[in-house]
Design a protein around this motif. Structure first.
Motif, PDB file in Angstrom:
ATOM      1  N   THR A 130       0.872  -1.170   0.000  1.00  0.00           N
ATOM      2  CA  THR A 130       0.000   0.000   0.000  1.00  0.00           C
ATOM      3  C   THR A 130       0.910   1.220   0.000  1.00  0.00           C
ATOM      4  N   SER A 145      -2.858  12.858  -6.663  1.00  0.00           N
ATOM      5  CA  SER A 145      -4.019  12.029  -6.977  1.00  0.00           C
ATOM      6  C   SER A 145      -4.160  11.841  -8.482  1.00  0.00           C
ATOM      7  N   THR A 149      -4.001   8.159  -9.891  1.00  0.00           N
ATOM      8  CA  THR A 149      -5.307   7.578 -10.208  1.00  0.00           C
ATOM      9  C   THR A 149      -5.777   7.916 -11.611  1.00  0.00           C
ATOM     10  N   TYR A 161     -10.922  13.531   1.404  1.00  0.00           N
ATOM     11  CA  TYR A 161     -10.582  12.116   1.265  1.00  0.00           C
ATOM     12  C   TYR A 161      -9.206  11.840   1.859  1.00  0.00           C
ATOM     13  N   SER A 163      -7.907   8.373   1.209  1.00  0.00           N
ATOM     14  CA  SER A 163      -7.376   7.237   0.460  1.00  0.00           C
ATOM     15  C   SER A 163      -8.126   7.076  -0.850  1.00  0.00           C
ATOM     16  N   GLN A 164      -7.434   6.481  -1.824  1.00  0.00           N
ATOM     17  CA  GLN A 164      -8.019   6.197  -3.128  1.00  0.00           C
ATOM     18  C   GLN A 164      -7.370   4.936  -3.686  1.00  0.00           C
ATOM     19  N   LYS A 165      -7.980   4.380  -4.708  1.00  0.00           N
ATOM     20  CA  LYS A 165      -7.418   3.248  -5.438  1.00  0.00           C
ATOM     21  C   LYS A 165      -6.565   3.787  -6.572  1.00  0.00           C
ATOM     22  N   THR A 166      -5.323   3.338  -6.669  1.00  0.00           N
ATOM     23  CA  THR A 166      -4.469   3.800  -7.766  1.00  0.00           C
ATOM     24  C   THR A 166      -4.776   3.017  -9.034  1.00  0.00           C
ATOM     25  N   ASP A 171      -3.834   0.599  -3.012  1.00  0.00           N
ATOM     26  CA  ASP A 171      -4.441   1.832  -2.503  1.00  0.00           C
ATOM     27  C   ASP A 171      -3.355   2.846  -2.147  1.00  0.00           C
ATOM     28  N   HIS A 173      -2.810   6.247   0.396  1.00  0.00           N
ATOM     29  CA  HIS A 173      -3.339   6.962   1.557  1.00  0.00           C
ATOM     30  C   HIS A 173      -2.505   8.220   1.778  1.00  0.00           C
TER      31      HIS A 173
END
Length: 407
Positions: A130, A145, A149, A161, A163-166, A171, A173
């Motif tokens: 992660t 971001s 992403t 926010y 956290s996000q999914k790459t 993920d 954070h």
């Protein structure tokens, strides 16, 4: 640097730490590159195998490489080697199911994205990691971001926010401070981060350490002054100095020391690694504080806020702050690290069948990266590992410097 004595007017000056916080701008240049996806490593691989697997996976995904792209991959993209170094060290840890990649001061997110592209070549590793970015600027988080992403986060939601999914799978954070990063096994990366943290400056006079400060100059503007005797800061921040240190001018970054202490404690408690890459020295330089504007040296006291401020990292001080619960390796020069990661061997292979034009381009690229008068000695690499590590990490074995390859 010319420093005058403390003014008899006794005007209160600013420490360098305070001054640099007020007017400094974060200067984080990043390398750029593209890779692609997915391959599983079943057994520990050496560096040569890791690099070949990375290349073949990219070719299978995107088609043949141009010679220029190949050169960038194997020679002039140190980020690729940093990513492979992380994969190799994860293997040496026993390939744990979870590993945090923690970058301090990730800038626009370019380095993080480049590393994640490398990681995506190794499915088993990619599933374990992660990404954690330590960043305080909402604007920079937005840029990070986008790099990680592929989407743009609206300005009014960027602070909401965490956290996000790459686009690479794992993920990501965000944290404002290192203390907010979960205390788990981590690989810390700090690339051109510590050289922009605030420093305190001290100069020895009559056997005592006085503090260099910033004061108002008669007629307007700013000037350097020196305290009339040791300050509280001098007594607090120079405890690491030894009698054998012959310097009469030193720069200390307590904030850097505090961060290194925290990383070292985490590595001791939870395992992992750290790699610090920056302009610096091993406790030998004196006055390195300077400004840069439009890629040129600039008076750091002129037009405050208009130039980037930086000081070379004192790696000897950072090693001192690591304490005795971890092992440190280096600092080594970029020349040493890249040689240790096999750049010389790959160069010989490329030169063997290269035409004159390609040969010239290869040698010029290597000279820029490796020559002591170019980038070869300017960048330093420091690694931190648990106390029980019984080997020298790749790139950190001292070796004879490579300067120029004969044509």
């Amino acid at each position: 640097m010319h420093v005058c004595a403390m003014s008899r007017r006794n005007i209160t000056g600013l420490t360098w730490s305070v001054f640099s916080r007020l007017v400094g701008a974060n200067r984080l240049g990043r390398r750029r590159h593209d890779l692609s996806r997915g391959l599983c490593t079943q057994e520990p691989l050496d560096l040569k195998e890791l690099f070949m697997r990375h290349l073949t996976t990219r070719i299978k995904a995107n088609g043949p490489l141009t010679v220029a792209e190949y050169m960038k991959e194997v020679l002039i993209n140190p980020v690729t080697l940093i990513g492979i170094w992380c994969v190799y060290e994860w293997q040496q840890m026993g390939k744990p199911d979870k590993l945090q990649i923690v970058e301090l001061g990730p800038g626009r997110g370019t380095l993080a994205a480049d590393m994640m592209r490398v990681f995506s070549q190794f499915q088993e590793f990619n599933k374990a990691v992660t990404l954690h970015l330590v960043e305080v600027s909402p604007k920079m988080i937005q840029l990070q971001s986008q790099a990680l992403t592929g989407s743009t986060t609206p300005d009014d939601t960027v602070a909401e926010y965490q956290s996000q999914k790459t686009k690479f799978g794992p993920d990501v954070h965000w944290h404002r401070f290192l203390d907010q990063v979960p205390k788990e096994r981590s690989c810390f990366i700090a690339h051109e981060f510590f050289d922009v943290l605030p420093i305190y400056k001290f100069q020895k006079k009559d056997g005592e350490w006085n503090e260099v400060m910033v004061d108002i100059q008669e007629g307007g503007g700013l000037r350097f002054i020196m305290s009339r005797g040791p300050t509280t800061n001098a007594k607090a921040f120079l405890t690491h100095m030894t009698d054998s240190d012959e310097r009469d001018h030193v720069e200390v970054s307590p904030e850097s020391g505090n961060l290194v202490q925290k990383m070292s404690q985490r590595i001791s408690d939870h395992g992992g690694r750290a790699m610090i890459i920056d302009y610096g020295h091993d406790g030998t330089k004196t006055d390195t504080f300077r400004g840069f504007k439009d890629h040129k040296l600039y008076d750091p006291l002129q037009n405050p806020g208009s130039a980037d401020l930086t000081a070379d990292v004192d790696f000897a001080y950072l090693k001192h702050c690591c304490g005795d619960k971890v092992k440190t390796f280096g600092p080594v020069t970029q020349n040493n690290f890249l040689n240790g990661m096999g750049i010389g061997v790959r160069l010989q292979v490329l030169l063997k069948n290269a035409d004159d034009k390609t040969r010239k381009a290869l040698l010029e690229s290597v000279k820029r990266l490796m020559h002591p008068q170019e980038m070869g000695d300017a960048f330093k690499f420091l690694a931190i590992a648990p106390k029980d590590v019984d080997y020298v990490p790749p790139g950190f074995t001292p070796m004879t410097a490579h300067t120029e390859q004969k044509s």
